[in-house]
Design a protein around this motif. Structure first.
Motif, PDB file in Angstrom:
ATOM      1  N   ARG A  50      10.067  -9.015  -2.671  1.00 46.35           N
ATOM      2  CA  ARG A  50       9.220  -9.286  -1.507  1.00 46.35           C
ATOM      3  C   ARG A  50       9.182  -8.048  -0.610  1.00 46.35           C
ATOM      4  O   ARG A  50       9.788  -8.023   0.469  1.00 46.35           O
ATOM      5  CB  ARG A  50       9.763 -10.480  -0.713  1.00 46.35           C
ATOM      6  CG  ARG A  50       9.939 -11.753  -1.537  1.00 46.35           C
ATOM      7  CD  ARG A  50      10.587 -12.844  -0.685  1.00 46.35           C
ATOM      8  NE  ARG A  50      10.949 -13.999  -1.471  1.00 46.35           N
ATOM      9  CZ  ARG A  50      12.091 -14.137  -2.144  1.00 46.35           C
ATOM     10  NH1 ARG A  50      12.981 -13.152  -2.122  1.00 46.35           N
ATOM     11  NH2 ARG A  50      12.344 -15.224  -2.838  1.00 46.35           N
ATOM     12  N   PRO A  51       8.472  -7.014  -0.988  1.00 51.77           N
ATOM     13  CA  PRO A  51       8.448  -5.790  -0.163  1.00 51.77           C
ATOM     14  C   PRO A  51       7.871  -6.018   1.226  1.00 51.77           C
ATOM     15  O   PRO A  51       8.186  -5.279   2.155  1.00 51.77           O
ATOM     16  CB  PRO A  51       7.588  -4.825  -0.988  1.00 51.77           C
ATOM     17  CG  PRO A  51       6.808  -5.702  -1.925  1.00 51.77           C
ATOM     18  CD  PRO A  51       7.671  -6.877  -2.209  1.00 51.77           C
ATOM     19  N   ASP A  52       7.033  -7.062   1.389  1.00 48.22           N
ATOM     20  CA  ASP A  52       6.493  -7.347   2.723  1.00 48.22           C
ATOM     21  C   ASP A  52       7.587  -7.782   3.695  1.00 48.22           C
ATOM     22  O   ASP A  52       7.457  -7.593   4.904  1.00 48.22           O
ATOM     23  CB  ASP A  52       5.431  -8.445   2.626  1.00 48.22           C
ATOM     24  CG  ASP A  52       6.023  -9.756   2.095  1.00 48.22           C
ATOM     25  OD1 ASP A  52       6.597  -9.730   0.985  1.00 48.22           O
ATOM     26  OD2 ASP A  52       5.932 -10.785   2.799  1.00 48.22           O
ATOM     27  N   VAL A  53       8.668  -8.361   3.170  1.00 48.78           N
ATOM     28  CA  VAL A  53       9.784  -8.795   4.015  1.00 48.78           C
ATOM     29  C   VAL A  53      10.594  -7.604   4.495  1.00 48.78           C
ATOM     30  O   VAL A  53      10.879  -7.457   5.690  1.00 48.78           O
ATOM     31  CB  VAL A  53      10.681  -9.799   3.251  1.00 48.78           C
ATOM     32  CG1 VAL A  53      11.980 -10.047   4.010  1.00 48.78           C
ATOM     33  CG2 VAL A  53       9.939 -11.107   3.031  1.00 48.78           C
ATOM     34  N   THR A  54      10.983  -6.730   3.595  1.00 48.32           N
ATOM     35  CA  THR A  54      11.829  -5.595   4.000  1.00 48.32           C
ATOM     36  C   THR A  54      11.061  -4.594   4.862  1.00 48.32           C
ATOM     37  O   THR A  54      11.679  -3.862   5.632  1.00 48.32           O
ATOM     38  CB  THR A  54      12.415  -4.888   2.764  1.00 48.32           C
ATOM     39  OG1 THR A  54      11.359  -4.551   1.863  1.00 48.32           O
ATOM     40  CG2 THR A  54      13.401  -5.797   2.050  1.00 48.32           C
ATOM     41  N   ARG A  55       9.721  -4.579   4.745  1.00 44.26           N
ATOM     42  CA  ARG A  55       8.939  -3.692   5.619  1.00 44.26           C
ATOM     43  C   ARG A  55       8.962  -4.167   7.067  1.00 44.26           C
ATOM     44  O   ARG A  55       8.604  -3.404   7.966  1.00 44.26           O
ATOM     45  CB  ARG A  55       7.494  -3.598   5.121  1.00 44.26           C
ATOM     46  CG  ARG A  55       7.324  -2.670   3.927  1.00 44.26           C
ATOM     47  CD  ARG A  55       5.860  -2.297   3.727  1.00 44.26           C
ATOM     48  NE  ARG A  55       5.044  -3.447   3.339  1.00 44.26           N
ATOM     49  CZ  ARG A  55       4.776  -3.788   2.085  1.00 44.26           C
ATOM     50  NH1 ARG A  55       5.266  -3.069   1.086  1.00 44.26           N
ATOM     51  NH2 ARG A  55       4.031  -4.841   1.827  1.00 44.26           N
ATOM     52  N   ARG A  56       9.388  -5.394   7.321  1.00 47.09           N
ATOM     53  CA  ARG A  56       9.472  -5.925   8.691  1.00 47.09           C
ATOM     54  C   ARG A  56      10.916  -5.968   9.192  1.00 47.09           C
ATOM     55  O   ARG A  56      11.220  -6.613  10.191  1.00 47.09           O
ATOM     56  CB  ARG A  56       8.833  -7.318   8.746  1.00 47.09           C
ATOM     57  CG  ARG A  56       7.330  -7.282   8.573  1.00 47.09           C
ATOM     58  CD  ARG A  56       6.697  -8.665   8.693  1.00 47.09           C
ATOM     59  NE  ARG A  56       6.885  -9.462   7.474  1.00 47.09           N
ATOM     60  CZ  ARG A  56       7.544 -10.607   7.419  1.00 47.09           C
ATOM     61  NH1 ARG A  56       8.118 -11.094   8.516  1.00 47.09           N
ATOM     62  NH2 ARG A  56       7.662 -11.260   6.289  1.00 47.09           N
ATOM     63  N   LEU A  57      11.796  -5.259   8.494  1.00 47.28           N
ATOM     64  CA  LEU A  57      13.209  -5.210   8.879  1.00 47.28           C
ATOM     65  C   LEU A  57      13.546  -3.840   9.449  1.00 47.28           C
ATOM     66  O   LEU A  57      13.078  -2.807   8.947  1.00 47.28           O
ATOM     67  CB  LEU A  57      14.098  -5.490   7.669  1.00 47.28           C
ATOM     68  CG  LEU A  57      15.602  -5.551   7.947  1.00 47.28           C
ATOM     69  CD1 LEU A  57      15.960  -6.818   8.732  1.00 47.28           C
ATOM     70  CD2 LEU A  57      16.395  -5.497   6.644  1.00 47.28           C
TER      71      LEU A  57
END
Length: 453
Positions: free
Chosen positions: A313-320
């Motif tokens: 889920r690269p969209d998740v880690t981009r918001r971390l």
């Protein structure tokens, strides 16, 4: 069991004690039984230890020797009974230098010397029963166990030890069995040659570890608000919340220093990361930051969890956002840059927290190139009333702008400070003025907390 030497011979002794964490666990049942037989429950009116069957280390003035407390009068005159837990200082360093075989020989020499004192061994530590003054007993133990250097292929090597002491009358044996290893771990971490008193009451660190095991860990969320968009939080910092079984909170500021000293902060950082990723999956527009303790920089499990999430889920880690403390980045400089490179590959942003609280040079910003720089409250608090702070803060802001780094002022509590920092060009503010930590992330800035235009 007829004597202490026999008991010591059958108990395991680790070939290498890797450090404080190696002994920070409750003593096994066989050791607790040995403690029970060493210090027998006393009949009313008689001294504890009067009916003990094992050797004691006796401290009577300058004379320290070994005796069996068969005579109640002798036992009563010797003073209070307790246990010293001792272990070699710098075990990991010594064993690395000597190699596995040399480390085992060093351990064997140390074990043989302590066995003569009536010690029971448990995987890297020794317990010695004591009658009388603990400091005098430890001095005698050091004299007998450490005065003569151990012979190695590298030449003579001096042994030193640290210790923890527990009074046998302070608490039930199970409490002592948990308190002694924990106190010894702290002594080893702060040594060499330290003596700490064990507190048999459950420590906050012990309660926090129990809460971690039992799932009593949650997150609070504090908004970070941009000065040019004051109604909408730019992101939220996650703050760990630990609770007692009844629900009352355990203040993180009180137990985390001890957790870090024991080398266990990475366990809490792993849980915080898991909870933050879960929240990011559930709220697709949310951005969160998580704090990373210095010890976590070398934790493969933490970074591998982040990498596994990025693969799915690269969209998740981009918001971390991963926050490294200025102190931690400086203490573990050899680990910081490799950690940052791996974390950046997952798409997350990097922040330096508490900037200005330590002595990190501005040149380190060039090397790390963080995305966010959080100015410590000690640097910006009271800015409106103390113009002398302005030149230093302005220098930091100029460097950050030149490197395209977002700046956040922490611990902002008054409208006056917020106005001064906004006028100076700080990008975002965090503190009680813009929002206190809450159980759920805020979608808007708190009512009545709008920032100056």
């Amino acid at each position: 069991m007829s004597n202490t030497a026999d008991k010591t011979a059958v108990l395991p002794f680790a070939a290498s004690c890797s450090g404080a964490v190696a002994v920070a666990r409750p003593l096994p049942a066989e050791i607790v039984r040995w403690m029970s037989e060493t210090v027998c429950p006393r009949p009313e009116g008689e001294a504890r230890g009067a009916h003990g069957a094992l050797f004691w280390t006796s401290c009577e003035g300058a004379r320290i020797g070994l005796f069996r407390p068969a005579d109640p009068a002798l036992a009563r005159g010797a003073g209070r009974a307790g246990f010293l837990a001792v272990a070699r200082d710098r075990s990991a360093m010594i064993d690395r230098r000597l190699g596995a075989a040399g480390g085992r020989r060093m351990t064997a020499a140390f074990a043989a010397r302590l066995a003569a004192l009536g010690a029971a061994a448990d995987d890297g530590m020794f317990l010695v029963p004591v009658l009388g003054d603990a400091d005098a007993a430890l001095a005698r133990i050091r004299l007998l166990a450490c005065a003569e250097p151990a012979r190695t292929e590298f030449g003579p090597m001096t042994l030193t030890l640290s210790a923890a002491y527990a009074d046998a009358e302070d608490a039930p044996l199970p409490a002592l069995a948990a308190a002694l290893p924990e106190a010894l771990a702290r002594a080893l971490a702060s040594g060499p040659e330290r003596l700490l008193r064990a507190d048999p009451r459950p420590s906050l660190a012990s309660e926090a570890l129990a809460a971690l095991d039992e799932g009593r860990i949650s997150l609070a969320y504090q908004p970070v608000v941009r000065t040019d968009m004051p109604l909408f939080p730019a992101f939220h910092e996650t703050l760990i919340r630990v609770s007692h079984p009844g629900g009352a909170p355990i203040p993180a500021g009180r137990f985390m220093p001890e957790i870090e000293a024991l080398g266990l902060s990475r366990l809490f950082d792993r849980r915080v990361l898991a909870l933050a990723l879960e929240k990011l999956r559930a709220m697709p527009t949310l951005r969160l930051s998580v704090n990373v303790a210095p010890g976590t920089l070398a934790d493969p499990a933490w970074i591998e969890t982040l990498e596994a999430e990025a693969a799915l889920r690269p969209d998740v880690t981009r918001r971390l956002i991963v926050e490294l403390t200025e102190r931690g980045a400086g203490l573990r400089a050899d680990l910081t840059l490799p950690f940052v490179r791996r974390a950046r590959k997952t798409g997350c942003a990097i922040a330096i927290d508490d900037f200005g609280a330590g002595c990190t040079a501005l040149s380190q910003l060039v090397e790390l190139r963080p995305d966010i720089l959080k100015l410590d409250g000690s640097l910006v608090r009271g800015m409106a009333e103390d113009p002398a702070r302005r030149p230093l803060v302005e220098a930091v802001l100029r460097a950050a702008r030149a490197l395209d780094i977002m700046t956040v002022a922490e611990f902002v509590e008054t409208p006056e400070d917020a106005a001064a920092l906004t006028e100076m060009g700080v990008d975002a503010l965090q503190g009680h003025l813009t929002g206190r930590p809450a159980a759920a992330p805020a979608t808007l800035a708190p009512k009545g907390r709008r920032l100056p235009a």
